[in-house]
Enzyme design. Structure first.
Site, PDB file in Angstrom:
ATOM      1  N   LYS A 126      50.771   6.016  60.480  1.00 57.64           N
ATOM      2  CA  LYS A 126      50.622   6.369  59.065  1.00 57.64           C
ATOM      3  C   LYS A 126      50.161   5.132  58.316  1.00 57.64           C
ATOM      4  O   LYS A 126      50.444   4.006  58.752  1.00 57.64           O
ATOM      5  CB  LYS A 126      51.959   6.836  58.497  1.00 57.64           C
ATOM      6  CG  LYS A 126      51.829   7.668  57.233  1.00 57.64           C
ATOM      7  CD  LYS A 126      51.598   9.123  57.564  1.00 57.64           C
ATOM      8  CE  LYS A 126      51.366   9.970  56.336  1.00 57.64           C
ATOM      9  NZ  LYS A 126      51.386  11.405  56.693  1.00 57.64           N
ATOM     10  N   ASP A 166      46.639  12.261  52.905  1.00 51.22           N
ATOM     11  CA  ASP A 166      48.029  12.528  52.555  1.00 51.22           C
ATOM     12  C   ASP A 166      48.038  12.489  51.015  1.00 51.22           C
ATOM     13  O   ASP A 166      46.983  12.688  50.401  1.00 51.22           O
ATOM     14  CB  ASP A 166      48.973  11.491  53.187  1.00 51.22           C
ATOM     15  CG  ASP A 166      50.445  11.895  53.121  1.00 51.22           C
ATOM     16  OD1 ASP A 166      50.875  12.696  53.967  1.00 51.22           O
ATOM     17  OD2 ASP A 166      51.169  11.437  52.218  1.00 51.22           O
TER      18      ASP A 166
HETATM   19  P1  NDP Z   1      48.416  15.730  47.093  1.00 49.11           P
HETATM   20  O1  NDP Z   1      48.118  14.358  46.613  1.00 49.11           O
HETATM   21  O2  NDP Z   1      47.295  16.689  47.260  1.00 49.11           O
HETATM   22  O3  NDP Z   1      49.488  16.415  46.117  1.00 49.11           O
HETATM   23  C1  NDP Z   1      50.723  15.818  45.903  1.00 49.11           C
HETATM   24  C2  NDP Z   1      51.523  16.678  44.935  1.00 49.11           C
HETATM   25  O4  NDP Z   1      52.865  16.228  44.930  1.00 49.11           O
HETATM   26  C3  NDP Z   1      51.027  16.575  43.500  1.00 49.11           C
HETATM   27  O5  NDP Z   1      51.281  17.774  42.849  1.00 49.11           O
HETATM   28  C4  NDP Z   1      51.890  15.456  42.940  1.00 49.11           C
HETATM   29  O6  NDP Z   1      52.067  15.498  41.537  1.00 49.11           O
HETATM   30  C5  NDP Z   1      53.201  15.709  43.635  1.00 49.11           C
HETATM   31  N1  NDP Z   1      53.901  14.423  43.782  1.00 49.11           N
HETATM   32  C6  NDP Z   1      53.511  13.351  44.501  1.00 49.11           C
HETATM   33  N2  NDP Z   1      54.379  12.338  44.373  1.00 49.11           N
HETATM   34  C7  NDP Z   1      55.343  12.794  43.559  1.00 49.11           C
HETATM   35  C8  NDP Z   1      56.529  12.211  43.059  1.00 49.11           C
HETATM   36  N3  NDP Z   1      56.883  10.956  43.376  1.00 49.11           N
HETATM   37  N4  NDP Z   1      57.307  12.991  42.261  1.00 49.11           N
HETATM   38  C9  NDP Z   1      56.934  14.273  41.946  1.00 49.11           C
HETATM   39  N5  NDP Z   1      55.826  14.860  42.386  1.00 49.11           N
HETATM   40  C10 NDP Z   1      55.045  14.139  43.181  1.00 49.11           C
HETATM   41  O7  NDP Z   1      49.229  15.550  48.456  1.00 49.11           O
HETATM   42  P2  NDP Z   1      49.457  16.597  49.646  1.00 49.11           P
HETATM   43  O8  NDP Z   1      49.541  17.972  49.117  1.00 49.11           O
HETATM   44  O9  NDP Z   1      48.486  16.294  50.697  1.00 49.11           O
HETATM   45  O10 NDP Z   1      50.889  16.131  50.188  1.00 49.11           O
HETATM   46  C11 NDP Z   1      52.108  16.696  49.711  1.00 49.11           C
HETATM   47  C12 NDP Z   1      53.193  16.438  50.738  1.00 49.11           C
HETATM   48  O11 NDP Z   1      52.856  17.058  51.976  1.00 49.11           O
HETATM   49  C13 NDP Z   1      53.467  14.969  51.080  1.00 49.11           C
HETATM   50  O12 NDP Z   1      54.841  14.820  51.381  1.00 49.11           O
HETATM   51  C14 NDP Z   1      52.655  14.772  52.357  1.00 49.11           C
HETATM   52  O13 NDP Z   1      53.161  13.709  53.124  1.00 49.11           O
HETATM   53  C15 NDP Z   1      52.891  16.105  53.024  1.00 49.11           C
HETATM   54  N6  NDP Z   1      51.937  16.508  54.061  1.00 49.11           N
HETATM   55  C16 NDP Z   1      50.595  16.549  53.808  1.00 49.11           C
HETATM   56  C17 NDP Z   1      49.724  16.981  54.783  1.00 49.11           C
HETATM   57  C18 NDP Z   1      48.260  17.111  54.540  1.00 49.11           C
HETATM   58  O14 NDP Z   1      47.564  17.570  55.449  1.00 49.11           O
HETATM   59  N7  NDP Z   1      47.742  16.781  53.364  1.00 49.11           N
HETATM   60  C19 NDP Z   1      50.197  17.338  56.129  1.00 49.11           C
HETATM   61  C20 NDP Z   1      51.642  17.334  56.264  1.00 49.11           C
HETATM   62  C21 NDP Z   1      52.459  16.913  55.257  1.00 49.11           C
HETATM   63  P3  NDP Z   1      51.449  14.314  40.618  1.00 49.11           P
HETATM   64  O15 NDP Z   1      49.987  14.583  40.572  1.00 49.11           O
HETATM   65  O16 NDP Z   1      52.129  14.449  39.293  1.00 49.11           O
HETATM   66  O17 NDP Z   1      51.803  13.014  41.308  1.00 49.11           O
HETATM   67  O1  2IT Z   2      51.846  14.211  57.246  1.00 54.35           O
HETATM   68  C1  2IT Z   2      50.879  14.645  57.896  1.00 54.35           C
HETATM   69  O2  2IT Z   2      51.021  15.255  58.952  1.00 54.35           O
HETATM   70  C2  2IT Z   2      49.534  14.448  57.328  1.00 54.35           C
HETATM   71  N1  2IT Z   2      49.402  13.894  56.240  1.00 54.35           N
HETATM   72  C3  2IT Z   2      48.323  14.885  58.106  1.00 54.35           C
HETATM   73  C4  2IT Z   2      47.954  13.864  59.139  1.00 54.35           C
HETATM   74  C5  2IT Z   2      46.662  14.109  59.865  1.00 54.35           C
HETATM   75  O3  2IT Z   2      46.296  13.199  60.627  1.00 54.35           O
HETATM   76  O4  2IT Z   2      46.031  15.151  59.711  1.00 54.35           O
END
Ligand code: NDP
Ligand code: 2IT
Length: 446
Positions: A126, A166
């Protein structure tokens, strides 16, 4: 913490001071591994766990960049290459002001087991930076990404380390990062990053995969109790990549997805979230959920601050960030009759909240299993890149559905085999650990 693992636990805390998120992720795993270490003393003897908790490599670097006014900024870049026993390091990059080494380590540690559960030959890593993309122009984000990749490129490669998105890293950022990697290396190496654009090596359904996969996982959990996702009320936190496509899939399967949130507040829409409007605001305009409430009309209510978990629901899908669902929130969910909680985000549920849910008999899908669809589809993107192929949406989605069902079955079977039926946390940790530990054991003292 079982007595058997107390010395190791204490030693890791000592060696990684001031990293509460890493300590939490570590504790959650260690607490579940005693049964497998007792049943398989060869893994204990080979000190596999002592080796797994220590990253293979940690890279920390300076990222200088200039804003649109010509002012100079310095951020910190990081990549924790945690484990490559099963394949190249694989895991996302997070750009958020809260990012520090402990957070990257917690995410990398989780990624090892998650990636093992996919069965697809990817190691765990990561990375990220404390860069805050909020309010920055495209040009500023591009300059930051170019500077970040100028250092990171030497550590990457399709057979070495393959980042993706992420929090704060989506298609735009992956584009800028890929362009700089290509310039520096003079190689068209599609498999070095995933989440690429569809015209230049990306995979259909990768953007959707994490959210879709989590909804499929929740549906599989409900099935074990004879329930169907159709007709259920679903609440989702966040409004980013994972949240948007969780809402889309939940609606496609006939559920009522009624919430979205961001760090400023949440919106509850009794008519169901209008996904097209939310996508326009979030993905095109880069706006806030408060804008959604303003434009949607009377069915939508915006609650500034507050907790989205106050909204009564059958199925809760935390999809924003770590520790966003605490014990109080869990008690409220239980009081309101929640049936299942499935983690779209990484470690969104605090350990106390997990205990509250478990004691109340709520189905609980840990992120390592439930949100593995994203990284699994990244591995499918790498597979397409290696074969210079581009599969159809339905081909990728069918494979994703197969993988999610397989992960669910593996986790359930493992929990049963180790005497804890229905404990998805234990099942996911042990199944992931066994795959990594067996591979390391076979490869000698590494
Ligand atoms: P994005 O940046 O697309 O969206 C993040 C969302 O979470 C936004 O709505 C943001 O709001 C909110 N957020 C982030 N930080 C905070 C905080 N400290 N407090 C409150 N709200 C918060 O990210 P993703 O959708 O890609 O990721 C969301 C989660 O999913 C993370 O935990 C990530 O690790 C996990 N994840 C992502 C994957 C992927 O493929 N993208 C795969 C597996 C897991 P704001 O704009 O106000 O910050
Ligand atoms: O938390 C996760 O699994 C991700 N942000 C996706 C990682 C990836 O390599 O697709």
């Amino acid at each position: 913490m079982p007595a058997l693992l107390q010395p190791l636990h204490a030693e890791v805390l000592r060696r990684n001071p001031g990293e509460p998120e890493f300590h939490q992720a570590l504790g959650e795993v260690l607490e579940t591994l005693e049964p497998v270490l007792t049943a398989r003393p060869e893994l204990l003897e080979a000190r596999l766990l002592e080796r797994i908790v220590e990253p293979e490599r940690q890279i920390i670097f300076r990222v200088p960049w200039q804003d649109d006014q010509g002012r100079i900024h310095v951020n910190r870049g990081m990549r924790v290459e945690f484990n490559s026993a099963l394949g190249p390091y694989k895991g996302g990059l997070r750009f958020h002001p809260s990012v520090n080494l402990g957070i990257v380590k917690f995410l990398g540690f989780e990624q090892i087991f998650k990636n093992a559960l996919t069965g697809l030959g990817i190691g765990g890593g990561k990375g990220g930076s404390d860069f805050d993309p909020r309010g920055r122009s495209d040009a500023e984000v591009m300059r930051f990404c170019q500077s970040f990749m100028t250092e990171l490129h030497r550590h990457l490669g399709e057979h070495t380390d393959v980042p993706a998105g992420d929090i704060g890293v989506g298609g735009r950022e992956i584009g800028y990062l890929f362009g700089q990697y290509r310039r520096i290396t003079n190689r068209w190496e599609a498999g070095v990053l995933t989440g690429k654009g569809l015209g230049w090596g990306g995979s259909l359904a990768r953007a959707e995969a994490t959210g879709y996969g989590n909804v499929l996982f929740a549906a599989e959990m409900l099935k074990t109790r004879g329930a169907d996702l159709a007709g259920q009320r679903v609440t989702v936190s966040g409004s980013g990549n994972v949240a948007l496509y969780s809402i889309q899939k939940a609606q496609a399967l006939g559920a009522h997805a009624v919430t979205a949130s961001d760090s400023a507040g949440y919106v509850v829409d009794e008519k169901g979230i209008d996904l097209e409007l939310l996508q326009q605001i979030k993905e095109v305009e880069r706006g806030r959920v408060s804008d959604y409430a303003e434009r949607r009309g009377p069915s939508a209510r915006y609650v500034p601050g507050g907790s989205v978990w106050d909204v009564p629901t059958d199925v809760a899908l935390p999809s924003a960030t770590q520790n966003e669902l605490d014990a109080d929130a869990a008690r409220t969910l239980v009081r309101n009759g929640v049936k299942a909680v499935s983690e779209g985000a990484n470690m969104p549920t605090t350990p106390e909240a997990v205990r509250v849910l478990r004691e109340a008999g709520v189905l609980f899908g840990p992120g390592k299993a439930a949100n593995a669809g994203g990284v699994a589809t990244s591995a499918l993107e790498m597979q397409q890149n290696a074969g210079r192929e581009a599969w159809s949406f339905s081909e990728v989605e069918d494979r994703l559905a197969f993988i999610m069902r397989d992960i669910h079955a593996t986790v359930r079977d493992t929990a049963e085999r180790y005497g804890a039926p229905g404990d998805y946390v234990l099942g996911a940790n042990i199944a992931g650990f066994e795959r990594v530990a067996d591979a390391m054991n076979a490869q000698g003292l590494i």
